[in-house]
Design a protein around this motif. Structure first.
Motif, PDB file in Angstrom:
ATOM      1  N   ILE A   5      11.625  18.533 -15.203  1.00  0.00           N
ATOM      2  CA  ILE A   5      11.770  17.818 -13.941  1.00  0.00           C
ATOM      3  C   ILE A   5      12.715  16.648 -14.157  1.00  0.00           C
ATOM      4  CG2 ILE A   5      10.591  16.478 -12.159  1.00  0.00           C
ATOM      5  CD1 ILE A   5       8.065  18.043 -12.738  1.00  0.00           C
ATOM      6  N   HIS A   6      13.703  16.509 -13.308  1.00  0.00           N
ATOM      7  CA  HIS A   6      14.629  15.396 -13.376  1.00  0.00           C
ATOM      8  C   HIS A   6      14.139  14.299 -12.432  1.00  0.00           C
ATOM      9  CE1 HIS A   6      17.457  17.788 -15.726  1.00  0.00           C
ATOM     10  NE2 HIS A   6      17.259  18.768 -14.875  1.00  0.00           N
ATOM     11  N   TRP A   7      13.647  13.204 -13.006  1.00  0.00           N
ATOM     12  CA  TRP A   7      13.081  12.127 -12.207  1.00  0.00           C
ATOM     13  C   TRP A   7      14.147  11.101 -11.848  1.00  0.00           C
ATOM     14  CZ3 TRP A   7       8.436  12.945 -10.300  1.00  0.00           C
ATOM     15  CH2 TRP A   7       7.565  13.791 -10.995  1.00  0.00           C
ATOM     16  N   MET A   8      13.980  10.474 -10.695  1.00  0.00           N
ATOM     17  CA  MET A   8      14.904   9.435 -10.263  1.00  0.00           C
ATOM     18  C   MET A   8      14.127   8.344  -9.520  1.00  0.00           C
ATOM     19  SD  MET A   8      16.740  11.300  -6.992  1.00  0.00           S
ATOM     20  CE  MET A   8      16.941  12.875  -7.848  1.00  0.00           C
ATOM     21  N   PRO A   9      14.571   7.099  -9.631  1.00  0.00           N
ATOM     22  CA  PRO A   9      13.894   6.018  -8.899  1.00  0.00           C
ATOM     23  C   PRO A   9      14.234   6.061  -7.414  1.00  0.00           C
ATOM     24  CG  PRO A   9      15.791   5.155 -10.075  1.00  0.00           C
ATOM     25  CD  PRO A   9      15.674   6.596 -10.479  1.00  0.00           C
ATOM     26  N   LEU A  26       9.371   7.914   4.672  1.00  0.00           N
ATOM     27  CA  LEU A  26      10.798   8.097   4.440  1.00  0.00           C
ATOM     28  C   LEU A  26      11.100   7.531   3.063  1.00  0.00           C
ATOM     29  CD1 LEU A  26      12.564   7.255   7.828  1.00  0.00           C
ATOM     30  CD2 LEU A  26      11.982   9.490   6.876  1.00  0.00           C
ATOM     31  N   ILE A  27      11.664   8.350   2.190  1.00  0.00           N
ATOM     32  CA  ILE A  27      11.908   7.987   0.805  1.00  0.00           C
ATOM     33  C   ILE A  27      13.408   8.000   0.544  1.00  0.00           C
ATOM     34  CG2 ILE A  27      11.517   8.637  -1.599  1.00  0.00           C
ATOM     35  CD1 ILE A  27       8.893   9.901  -0.724  1.00  0.00           C
ATOM     36  N   ARG A  28      13.916   6.874   0.070  1.00  0.00           N
ATOM     37  CA  ARG A  28      15.356   6.741  -0.145  1.00  0.00           C
ATOM     38  C   ARG A  28      15.631   6.595  -1.643  1.00  0.00           C
ATOM     39  NH1 ARG A  28      16.892   2.282   3.265  1.00  0.00           N
ATOM     40  NH2 ARG A  28      16.947   3.877   4.905  1.00  0.00           N
ATOM     41  N   PRO A  29      16.390   7.529  -2.235  1.00  0.00           N
ATOM     42  CA  PRO A  29      16.741   7.377  -3.655  1.00  0.00           C
ATOM     43  C   PRO A  29      17.595   6.136  -3.866  1.00  0.00           C
ATOM     44  CG  PRO A  29      17.985   9.161  -2.654  1.00  0.00           C
ATOM     45  CD  PRO A  29      16.982   8.724  -1.632  1.00  0.00           C
ATOM     46  N   GLU A  30      17.392   5.463  -4.997  1.00  0.00           N
ATOM     47  CA  GLU A  30      18.120   4.228  -5.251  1.00  0.00           C
ATOM     48  C   GLU A  30      19.592   4.474  -5.574  1.00  0.00           C
ATOM     49  OE1 GLU A  30      16.061   1.983  -8.214  1.00  0.00           O
ATOM     50  OE2 GLU A  30      14.544   1.268  -6.804  1.00  0.00           O
ATOM     51  N   HIS A  42      10.293  21.046  -1.553  1.00  0.00           N
ATOM     52  CA  HIS A  42       9.325  19.967  -1.737  1.00  0.00           C
ATOM     53  C   HIS A  42       9.838  18.971  -2.775  1.00  0.00           C
ATOM     54  CE1 HIS A  42       8.255  22.894  -4.920  1.00  0.00           C
ATOM     55  NE2 HIS A  42       7.950  21.820  -5.633  1.00  0.00           N
ATOM     56  N   LEU A  43       9.201  17.803  -2.819  1.00  0.00           N
ATOM     57  CA  LEU A  43       9.464  16.782  -3.824  1.00  0.00           C
ATOM     58  C   LEU A  43       8.256  16.653  -4.739  1.00  0.00           C
ATOM     59  CD1 LEU A  43      10.988  13.666  -1.983  1.00  0.00           C
ATOM     60  CD2 LEU A  43      12.211  15.363  -3.344  1.00  0.00           C
ATOM     61  N   GLN A  44       8.495  16.419  -6.010  1.00  0.00           N
ATOM     62  CA  GLN A  44       7.452  15.961  -6.913  1.00  0.00           C
ATOM     63  C   GLN A  44       7.489  14.429  -6.882  1.00  0.00           C
ATOM     64  OE1 GLN A  44       5.405  18.030  -8.376  1.00  0.00           O
ATOM     65  NE2 GLN A  44       6.449  19.785  -9.275  1.00  0.00           N
ATOM     66  N   VAL A  45       6.327  13.824  -6.814  1.00  0.00           N
ATOM     67  CA  VAL A  45       6.228  12.373  -6.695  1.00  0.00           C
ATOM     68  C   VAL A  45       5.240  11.866  -7.736  1.00  0.00           C
ATOM     69  CG1 VAL A  45       5.549  10.478  -5.181  1.00  0.00           C
ATOM     70  CG2 VAL A  45       6.732  12.454  -4.225  1.00  0.00           C
ATOM     71  N   GLU A  99      14.184  15.757  -7.946  1.00  0.00           N
ATOM     72  CA  GLU A  99      15.113  16.373  -7.012  1.00  0.00           C
ATOM     73  C   GLU A  99      14.338  17.381  -6.162  1.00  0.00           C
ATOM     74  OE1 GLU A  99      17.993  18.210  -9.501  1.00  0.00           O
ATOM     75  OE2 GLU A  99      18.977  16.324 -10.059  1.00  0.00           O
ATOM     76  N   PRO A 100      14.807  17.706  -4.962  1.00  0.00           N
ATOM     77  CA  PRO A 100      14.127  18.732  -4.164  1.00  0.00           C
ATOM     78  C   PRO A 100      14.052  20.060  -4.923  1.00  0.00           C
ATOM     79  CG  PRO A 100      15.699  17.524  -2.819  1.00  0.00           C
ATOM     80  CD  PRO A 100      15.935  17.089  -4.233  1.00  0.00           C
ATOM     81  N   GLN A 101      12.899  20.696  -4.807  1.00  0.00           N
ATOM     82  CA  GLN A 101      12.666  21.990  -5.453  1.00  0.00           C
ATOM     83  C   GLN A 101      12.118  22.949  -4.413  1.00  0.00           C
ATOM     84  OE1 GLN A 101       9.800  20.506  -8.289  1.00  0.00           O
ATOM     85  NE2 GLN A 101      11.333  20.323  -9.915  1.00  0.00           N
ATOM     86  N   SER A 102      12.229  24.250  -4.674  1.00  0.00           N
ATOM     87  CA  SER A 102      11.734  25.208  -3.691  1.00  0.00           C
ATOM     88  C   SER A 102      11.206  26.470  -4.343  1.00  0.00           C
ATOM     89  CB  SER A 102      12.832  25.589  -2.696  1.00  0.00           C
ATOM     90  OG  SER A 102      12.313  26.479  -1.713  1.00  0.00           O
ATOM     91  N   HIS A 103      10.005  26.868  -3.913  1.00  0.00           N
ATOM     92  CA  HIS A 103       9.432  28.171  -4.260  1.00  0.00           C
ATOM     93  C   HIS A 103       9.107  28.949  -2.981  1.00  0.00           C
ATOM     94  CE1 HIS A 103       8.920  26.801  -8.419  1.00  0.00           C
ATOM     95  NE2 HIS A 103       8.368  25.701  -7.937  1.00  0.00           N
ATOM     96  N   PHE A 104       9.633  28.492  -1.859  1.00  0.00           N
ATOM     97  CA  PHE A 104       9.206  28.995  -0.538  1.00  0.00           C
ATOM     98  C   PHE A 104      10.444  29.116   0.342  1.00  0.00           C
ATOM     99  CE2 PHE A 104       6.471  27.916   3.424  1.00  0.00           C
ATOM    100  CZ  PHE A 104       6.139  29.244   3.612  1.00  0.00           C
ATOM    101  N   SER A 105      11.266  30.126   0.091  1.00  0.00           N
ATOM    102  CA  SER A 105      12.569  30.223   0.750  1.00  0.00           C
ATOM    103  C   SER A 105      12.490  31.030   2.043  1.00  0.00           C
ATOM    104  CB  SER A 105      13.586  30.859  -0.194  1.00  0.00           C
ATOM    105  OG  SER A 105      13.152  32.144  -0.604  1.00  0.00           O
TER     106      SER A 105
END
Length: 326
Positions: A5-9, A26-30, A42-45, A99-105
């Protein structure tokens, strides 16, 4: 072995309550603009729950925004603490996200679609439904959406869905089951269904779909791991191979407990869908609460395997891990 997983603030840009129990964030990447994503992503948080940082997965709601991602979290006080931790966050608070990920296309090539949402399961389906509504207007594809909740006030994003779907949207209030068999029987050959909601609802949809003789590949679903038949509580876990005997707390998954105990595990989705974390059950002194949608009904009845990312037990569970020493 873990999926990388690539994490970002990021920071919370704003919050609002869309129902009495569902809060939108609402989540805004820095660093830079938020990355685009496809419907169903989805997002991992990382969120503080049970006194420690834990990872939770939340579906992205609606089309990608220019400045922020949008998720919605249903508060569950008797859950594992992730939703309560999210509800403590306010505008300006910092958190780490993936980053956004998807298993539900979403496949746009079918001639007809049935979209089925239950409760907070609406979140990944908002953009799917609005995109399919636009597709239907352009191509004539048949689109129908069923949306169920315990009360009318818990129908999140209803105005947005009504605007897009009109009379192609049917809502269902209360505990009485939806007649999925009738809805599926009305679909033409080759139709696809997309559904997200609590495990009992998904199982009912799967049974009706199979009973109608429909292709498994045409039914696509996503679940959320907080739902189960039994109340979430601590249970005993034993793994003879590792001489391990521990308690799995109510706010910790079986998979998390294994990781904390140093047991190597295989996993990917952490949502009860892919089956990579399934482990062999050696003995059950009590009852298993299967919360996944990967194992077949007969496998769940036999209690010979368990999906460690979401499923739990009451009493004492003895398993054999997938790890084998070289």
């Amino acid at each position: 072995m873990k999926s990388e997983i690539h994490w970002m603030p990021a920071r919370i840009a704003s919050t609002r309550d869309v129902t009495p129990t569902v809060r939108e964030f609402l989540i805004r990447p820095e660093a830079g603009a938020p990355l685009a994503y496809d419907p169903g992503a989805h997002l991992q948080v990382q969120v503080l729950a049970g006194g420690r940082m834990q990872t939770r997965s939340y579906s992205l709601v609606g089309e990608p925004g220019e400045h922020a991602w949008r998720i919605a979290v249903k508060r569950i006080d008797e859950g594992r603490g992730g939703s309560v931790g999210m509800w403590r966050l306010a505008a300006g608070d910092r958190l780490m996200v993936s980053e956004p990920q998807s298993h539900f296309s979403l496949d746009l090539g079918a001639s007809a679609y049935l979209v089925i949402a239950g409760g907070i399961g609406i979140t990944p389906l908002v953009w799917m439904a609005t995109r399919l509504a636009a597709l239907g207007e352009r191509t004539g594809a048949q689109v129908r959406m069923l949306y169920g909740a315990r009360s009318h006030e818990e129908l999140a994003y209803l105005p947005e869905l009504k605007s897009a779907l009109g009379d192609r949207l049917a809502t269902h209030i209360g505990p009485a089951p939806i007649d999925f068999a009738r809805e599926i029987a009305a679909l033409p050959a080759g139709a696809q269904a997309y559904t997200c909601g609590p495990v009992p609802m998904l199982e009912a949809v799967k049974r009706a779909w199979a009973g109608a003789g429909r292709a498994n590949a045409d039914l696509r679903f996503e679940t959320f791991g907080s739902s189960g038949r039994l109340p979430t509580q601590a249970f005993r876990l034993r793994i003879p191979r590792h001489a391990l005997d521990i308690e799995v707390p109510a706010n910790t998954t079986l998979l998390e407990a294994l990781e904390q105990a140093g047991v190597q595990t295989l996993w990917d989705c952490r949502r009860g869908e892919c089956g990579l974390c399934a482990m062999d059950v050696m003995q059950v002194e009590g009852e298993i609460d299967h919360r996944d949608v990967f194992l077949a009904e007969h496998e769940k009845k036999c209690n010979t395997r368990i999906c460690a990312c979401v499923s739990r037990a009451v009493g004492t569970l003895t398993i054999d891990s997938a790890y084998r020493a070289d």
